[in-house]
Design an enzyme around this catalytic site. Sequence first.
Site, PDB file in Angstrom:
ATOM      1  N   LYS A 188      38.046  46.346  43.414  1.00  0.00           N
ATOM      2  CA  LYS A 188      37.936  45.195  42.487  1.00  0.00           C
ATOM      3  C   LYS A 188      38.040  44.172  43.643  1.00  0.00           C
ATOM      4  O   LYS A 188      38.851  44.135  44.414  1.00  0.00           O
ATOM      5  CB  LYS A 188      39.079  45.145  41.601  1.00  0.00           C
ATOM      6  CG  LYS A 188      38.496  44.226  40.325  1.00  0.00           C
ATOM      7  CD  LYS A 188      37.758  45.722  39.370  1.00  0.00           C
ATOM      8  CE  LYS A 188      38.356  44.919  37.664  1.00  0.00           C
ATOM      9  NZ  LYS A 188      38.093  46.065  37.000  1.00  0.00           N
ATOM     10  N   ARG A 216      38.896  29.682  20.541  1.00  0.00           N
ATOM     11  CA  ARG A 216      38.417  30.607  20.445  1.00  0.00           C
ATOM     12  C   ARG A 216      39.222  31.506  18.661  1.00  0.00           C
ATOM     13  O   ARG A 216      38.200  31.377  17.757  1.00  0.00           O
ATOM     14  CB  ARG A 216      38.781  31.913  21.484  1.00  0.00           C
ATOM     15  CG  ARG A 216      37.629  31.474  22.581  1.00  0.00           C
ATOM     16  CD  ARG A 216      37.970  32.706  23.277  1.00  0.00           C
ATOM     17  NE  ARG A 216      39.370  33.351  23.424  1.00  0.00           N
ATOM     18  CZ  ARG A 216      38.826  34.234  25.093  1.00  0.00           C
ATOM     19  NH1 ARG A 216      37.857  34.722  25.420  1.00  0.00           N
ATOM     20  NH2 ARG A 216      39.986  34.727  25.480  1.00  0.00           N
ATOM     21  N   ARG A 251      37.151  39.475  39.722  1.00  0.00           N
ATOM     22  CA  ARG A 251      37.614  38.440  39.280  1.00  0.00           C
ATOM     23  C   ARG A 251      37.877  37.271  38.945  1.00  0.00           C
ATOM     24  O   ARG A 251      38.333  37.166  40.261  1.00  0.00           O
ATOM     25  CB  ARG A 251      39.401  39.185  38.452  1.00  0.00           C
ATOM     26  CG  ARG A 251      40.297  38.849  37.508  1.00  0.00           C
ATOM     27  CD  ARG A 251      41.318  39.799  37.371  1.00  0.00           C
ATOM     28  NE  ARG A 251      41.007  40.850  36.584  1.00  0.00           N
ATOM     29  CZ  ARG A 251      41.399  41.498  35.353  1.00  0.00           C
ATOM     30  NH1 ARG A 251      43.407  41.443  34.860  1.00  0.00           N
ATOM     31  NH2 ARG A 251      41.182  42.384  34.552  1.00  0.00           N
ATOM     32  N   GLY A 277      37.648  37.732  23.686  1.00  0.00           N
ATOM     33  CA  GLY A 277      36.774  37.520  24.566  1.00  0.00           C
ATOM     34  C   GLY A 277      35.236  38.163  24.279  1.00  0.00           C
ATOM     35  O   GLY A 277      35.146  38.679  23.346  1.00  0.00           O
ATOM     36  N   LYS A 337      38.331  55.895  37.038  1.00  0.00           N
ATOM     37  CA  LYS A 337      37.297  55.286  35.830  1.00  0.00           C
ATOM     38  C   LYS A 337      36.658  56.087  36.309  1.00  0.00           C
ATOM     39  O   LYS A 337      35.534  56.576  35.277  1.00  0.00           O
ATOM     40  CB  LYS A 337      37.330  53.879  35.678  1.00  0.00           C
ATOM     41  CG  LYS A 337      36.135  53.472  34.608  1.00  0.00           C
ATOM     42  CD  LYS A 337      36.032  51.717  34.084  1.00  0.00           C
ATOM     43  CE  LYS A 337      37.590  50.742  33.753  1.00  0.00           C
ATOM     44  NZ  LYS A 337      37.312  49.332  33.828  1.00  0.00           N
ATOM     45  N   ASP A 346      45.086  35.355  19.797  1.00  0.00           N
ATOM     46  CA  ASP A 346      44.312  35.182  21.517  1.00  0.00           C
ATOM     47  C   ASP A 346      45.264  34.052  21.115  1.00  0.00           C
ATOM     48  O   ASP A 346      46.192  33.602  20.899  1.00  0.00           O
ATOM     49  CB  ASP A 346      42.852  34.870  20.798  1.00  0.00           C
ATOM     50  CG  ASP A 346      42.163  34.896  22.400  1.00  0.00           C
ATOM     51  OD1 ASP A 346      41.214  35.618  22.259  1.00  0.00           O
ATOM     52  OD2 ASP A 346      42.321  33.671  22.971  1.00  0.00           O
TER      53      ASP A 346
HETATM   54  C1  PPY Z   1      35.901  47.723  34.826  1.00  0.00           C
HETATM   55  O1  PPY Z   1      35.111  48.342  34.407  1.00  0.00           O
HETATM   56  O2  PPY Z   1      36.310  47.264  35.168  1.00  0.00           O
HETATM   57  C2  PPY Z   1      34.714  47.037  35.918  1.00  0.00           C
HETATM   58  O3  PPY Z   1      34.736  46.280  36.810  1.00  0.00           O
HETATM   59  C3  PPY Z   1      32.798  46.914  35.382  1.00  0.00           C
HETATM   60  C4  PPY Z   1      32.145  46.763  36.528  1.00  0.00           C
HETATM   61  C5  PPY Z   1      31.241  48.163  36.594  1.00  0.00           C
HETATM   62  C6  PPY Z   1      30.238  48.001  37.701  1.00  0.00           C
HETATM   63  C7  PPY Z   1      30.406  46.861  38.328  1.00  0.00           C
HETATM   64  C8  PPY Z   1      31.232  45.692  38.683  1.00  0.00           C
HETATM   65  C9  PPY Z   1      32.111  46.013  37.680  1.00  0.00           C
END
Ligand code: PPY
Length: 355
Positions: A78, A208, A42, A182, A66, A203
Amino acid sequence: METLIQSWDGESVISRFDRESGTWMFIAIHSTALGVATGGTRLKSYPTPRDALFDAMRLAEGMTYKWAGVEFPRGGGKAVLNISEVFDPSQREGLMSRYGQWLADLHAIFETGPDLGTTSSDMALIRRGFNGVFGCPLDFGGMGDPGPYTALGVFSGIRASCERRFNSLDMIGLSILVQGVGSVGKPLIHLLLEAGCEVKFSDLDSARIDKVRQELGLSFVEPEAVYGEPCDVFAPCATGGILNAKTIPQLKCSIVAGGANNQLEGSQDGEALHQRDILYAPDYIINAGGAIFLVSTESMGWDISKARDRIVEIGNTLKDIYAHAEKHGISSTEAAEELAKGRVKHAVLKKHTEN
Ligand code: PPY
């Protein structure tokens, strides 16, 4: 930051200050029980580096659940690039290249892809130094923007949620409010319109807003009025933390189902939605489409059609979660956590017994 790291149940955080661009770079690794920590990068300007690190930690935890939710052999991580307020676009190429080099120096402890604020072309720049990156443009050997695939999963999840709540697969005339147009919100709107829904949007970005108004003629809801706007489904597709003690009492919808990460400000907010009898699609379940798409097609040898089928399955996963929640008298948030945390725990135990 000390208390932040001390109180976190994740594995590690790694940081580096990029002096050339004044950017704090953070990687949060929540869990490697199921595989290599994998998640987006990010890029955003935060009030303080602490806010950036906190965001990375929460997002990394979401990635753990996830991957567990879709049963892919990946762990939760992340990265956040906290650019300064005066970051100049000309610094972007250098920053991305240096970030890629840093990831390579870390011996692929973390693999990444696009997220809020980054695009496929950024992934191509990271790839100069490091090849553990997903979502590069097609001519760089990647599969490009995962946004439309995240949107496909969210659409399938909205449909499943409507079926659960309204007892009908037909979505014609349902009113859906999409927050954020987005890379996920925009393709989601197209799918909803095709299904015959009445779509409204909100938004913060005036360019946009104008574009969606002109191209699609949809009605716009002012950002301040979003939470109190009557609709059947509220679909948050922008930033996180928007479901909280201030906004939940205002909601006039039957369902909250959207693509944003970390929609709940805290875990108590899942319970608050449940108490208000609002059906909530847990974010890391409904928004897994992009992650499924990139990792399955780029590293598991799936073709696009197999990935699409798996993404559409998200609707069935949600139905199972809703049924489990009802059976046990718990919120959908709790039911999803039980499922995802159960799988991580199982993997940790298995690792221990193998060692
Ligand atoms: C997300 O779904 O929030 C992601 O970060 C998706 C993703 C999937 C695979 C590699 C990097 C990010």
